[in-house]
Design an enzyme around this catalytic site. Structure first.
Site, PDB file in Angstrom:
ATOM      1  N   PRO A  41     -18.744  44.727  37.753  1.00  0.00           N
ATOM      2  CA  PRO A  41     -18.824  43.769  37.895  1.00  0.00           C
ATOM      3  C   PRO A  41     -19.324  43.099  36.504  1.00  0.00           C
ATOM      4  O   PRO A  41     -19.075  42.936  35.786  1.00  0.00           O
ATOM      5  CB  PRO A  41     -19.921  43.505  39.339  1.00  0.00           C
ATOM      6  CG  PRO A  41     -20.697  44.810  38.718  1.00  0.00           C
ATOM      7  CD  PRO A  41     -19.735  45.712  37.739  1.00  0.00           C
ATOM      8  N   ASN A  95     -17.683  50.605  39.350  1.00  0.00           N
ATOM      9  CA  ASN A  95     -17.159  49.108  39.440  1.00  0.00           C
ATOM     10  C   ASN A  95     -17.660  48.516  38.266  1.00  0.00           C
ATOM     11  O   ASN A  95     -18.481  48.833  37.980  1.00  0.00           O
ATOM     12  CB  ASN A  95     -18.701  48.267  40.777  1.00  0.00           C
ATOM     13  CG  ASN A  95     -19.256  49.233  40.937  1.00  0.00           C
ATOM     14  OD1 ASN A  95     -19.505  50.746  40.526  1.00  0.00           O
ATOM     15  ND2 ASN A  95     -20.186  48.313  41.782  1.00  0.00           N
ATOM     16  N   ALA A 151      -4.992  37.278  34.533  1.00  0.00           N
ATOM     17  CA  ALA A 151      -4.850  36.793  33.597  1.00  0.00           C
ATOM     18  C   ALA A 151      -3.824  35.883  33.803  1.00  0.00           C
ATOM     19  O   ALA A 151      -3.508  34.661  34.217  1.00  0.00           O
ATOM     20  CB  ALA A 151      -4.884  36.409  32.237  1.00  0.00           C
ATOM     21  N   CYS A 161     -10.872  41.278  41.772  1.00  0.00           N
ATOM     22  CA  CYS A 161     -10.544  41.845  40.168  1.00  0.00           C
ATOM     23  C   CYS A 161     -10.570  39.937  39.367  1.00  0.00           C
ATOM     24  O   CYS A 161     -10.887  39.442  38.603  1.00  0.00           O
ATOM     25  CB  CYS A 161      -9.599  41.877  40.280  1.00  0.00           C
ATOM     26  SG  CYS A 161     -10.227  43.896  40.756  1.00  0.00           S
TER      27      CYS A 161
END
Ligand SMILES: NC(=O)c1ccc[n+]([C@@H]2O[C@H](COP(=O)([O-])OP(=O)(O)OC[C@H]3O[C@@H](n4cnc5c(N)ncnc54)[C@H](O)[C@@H]3O)[C@@H](O)[C@H]2O)c1
Ligand SMILES: O=c1ccn([C@@H]2O[C@H](COP(=O)(O)OP(=O)(O)O[C@H]3O[C@H](CO)[C@@H](O)[C@H](O)[C@H]3O)[C@@H](O)[C@H]2O)c(=O)[nH]1
Length: 456
Positions: free
Chosen positions: A89, A87, A221, A272
């Site tokens: 984060p 992960n 994005a 995500c």
């Protein structure tokens, strides 16, 4: 026999490696994790994640060429190719807090690889990481130069939860970035050979490292931007009488725009999109690109606006207060066909309602862990959740919500009975005929809702 080891048995590591094992019977695949409960679950019949089709794939290869283990060091040491799918984060403290990616897990994995390796390895970045991470990883891997040759590749994952197996079987593309040296190109070819077992070669794109790393952030994005764009339109639709579904259909027919990912919603969620955009924003800021950073920041701002707007609609419709009123939440996962609730918009909607002292009753088709929040109950049935409620919020587009007996639900609710459809899954007209007051994102407003404050 080529041996692959994947560090991180999560939503990406587990399904991705299961599919590699299925499609490459001659490759041995071991997925390792520091979490004993996760590995125990992978080794049981009750897998730790819900993903349509995953059980079947795992059943076909587990114990043959697919293994799950907590013996991280042993399997890393033995592997030819090491995927790192830990992960990444958002940092919560220190430099870049709230934006930058927290690479603690990545760094500790890289240090461990450097320490235990005795033979040459290809190390594959599977996690989503900031552009230029490979350079830092390279430094870590070679810090105690034992004469071992490490080749770093960037091979970001594009699967979406709920459709992971389908996406892995038939990806739009596989992206492999590597150094432009002969060693780098050889490593790219080795990984390409793995994917080429089932992915058409023209769908395997090979680039330099930085393009591969950045393409992953760019893809997320762009995807999130589409949702914020259509959600921004949804507010305007409500103000003007246009219907966002019709607008989406109309613009999606333009082949340059395309029809996918134009569903207005209560906001995007998941582990995500927000994390990766924040990461992108941070990278832009670090490079002095304030305008670019602000451009992408706006995607998140609109997403927050959409969630707040939804809560405000609920409260203002219900006589400006939900204090003491039962509100049913149908769907808590961030999208259908997953049990994942990370960054789900439902959390923000519930927080908003609790802030106004509502009593919340949640039903999601996937099991939910019990909550300790006093005003919140998790129940196992949509009818139970809605019994005695003043309003219903539909926050996940689970198919079963279309098939509920809304007449029965209406009869069991307080009046006036409200439905706030954050996913446009129900037939609003049908519900209105039953007697509900219906708010549906981006749709022409019910007479009840006209002239009520709509903005956040
Ligand atoms: N979830 C998705 O749909 C998705 C899709 C594409 C890319 N990604 C990216 O893939 C990465 C992994 O995401 P995820 O959702 O699978 O995360 P996850 O939290 O489900 O899994 C990560 C696993 O890594 C393990 N781990 C952490 N440090 C470790 C270490 N040093 N050694 C061994 N195991 C370790 C954790 O215990 C955990 O089980 C992230 O960078 C994410 O952004 C996720
Ligand atoms: O038209 C749409 C499409 C999606 N969503 C929402 O957007 C979020 C994300 O959905 P989706 O992208 O389908 O799921 P993820 O599993 O988060 O997958 C995204 O994030 C992954 C992690 O990086 C990438 O690998 C995938 O390509 C990318 O789609 C969810 O809350 C959806 O409900 C909408 O509101 N409207």
């Amino acid at each position: 026999m080529v041996k692959i080891c994947c560090i991180g048995a999560g939503y990406v590591g587990g399904p991705t490696m299961a599919v590699i094992a299925l499609k490459c019977p001659k490759v041995q695949v071991v997925v390792v994790d520091i979490s004993t409960p996760r590995i125990t679950a992978w080794n049981s019949d009750q897998l730790p994640i819900y993903e349509p089709g995953l059980d079947d794939v795992v059943k076909q290869c587990k114990g043959k060429n697919l293994f799950f283990s907590t013996d991280v060091e042993k399997h890393v040491a033995e592997a030819d190719i090491v995927f790192v799918s830990v992960n990444t984060p958002t940092k919560t403290q220190g430099l870049g807090a709230g934006k930058a990616a927290d690479l603690t897990y990545w760094e500790s994995a890289a240090r461990m690889i450097a320490d235990v390796s005795k033979s040459d390895k290809i190390v594959v970045e599977k996690s989503t990481v900031p552009v230029k991470t490979a350079e830092a990883i390279e430094r870590i891997l070679t810090h105690n130069n034992k004469g071992i040759n490490f080749q770093i590749l960037s091979n970001p994952e594009f699967l979406a939860e709920g459709t992971a197996i389908k996406d892995l079987f038939n990806p739009d593309r596989v992206l492999i970035g590597g150094r432009e040296t002969s060693g780098g190109q050889k490593a790219i070819a080795a990984l390409r050979d793995v994917y080429a077992q089932w992915v058409p070669i023209d769908k395997i794109i090979c680039t330099n490292l930085w393009s591969a790393e950045l393409s992953k952030l760019a893809a997320n994005a762009f995807l999130a931007q589409r949702i914020s764009s259509v959600n921004a339109m949804s507010a305007l639709c409500e103000a003007t009488g246009a219907d966002v579904t019709q607008v989406s259909q109309a613009i999606g027919k333009d082949t340059r725009i395309g029809p996918k990912f134009l569903n207005a919603s209560v906001g995007f969620g998941g582990s995500c999109f927000q994390k990766d955009i924040l990461n992108l924003v941070y990278i832009c800021e670090c490079h002095g690109l304030a305008e670019v950073a602000n451009y992408w920041k706006q995607v998140i701002k609109i997403n927050d606006y959409q969630k707040t707007r939804f809560v405000n609609r609920i409260v203002s419709s219900m006589f400006n207060t939900v204090s003491g009123k039962k509100v049913a939440i149908l769907g808590f996962a961030f999208k259908k066909d997953t049990g994942d609730t990370r960054e789900t918009p439902a959390i923000d909607v519930c927080k908003g309602l609790i802030g106004d002292k509502a009593k919340i009753s949640i039903y999601d088709p996937q099991p939910m862990s019990p909550t300790s929040v006093k005003q919140v109950a998790c129940v196992w049935d949509a009818y139970e959740a809605t019994k005695g409620a003043h309003g219903i919020c539909i926050l996940t587009e689970w198919d079963e919500f279309k098939l509920l007996d809304y007449k029965r639900i209406f009869d069991g609710m307080e009046k006036p009975a409200f439905v706030f459809d954050g996913r446009n899954v129900v037939d609003a007209e049908k519900l209105r005929k039953i007697g509900f007051i219906v708010y549906a994102i981006g749709k022409p407003l019910d007479a009840w809702l006209k002239d009520m404050p709509a903005v956040a």
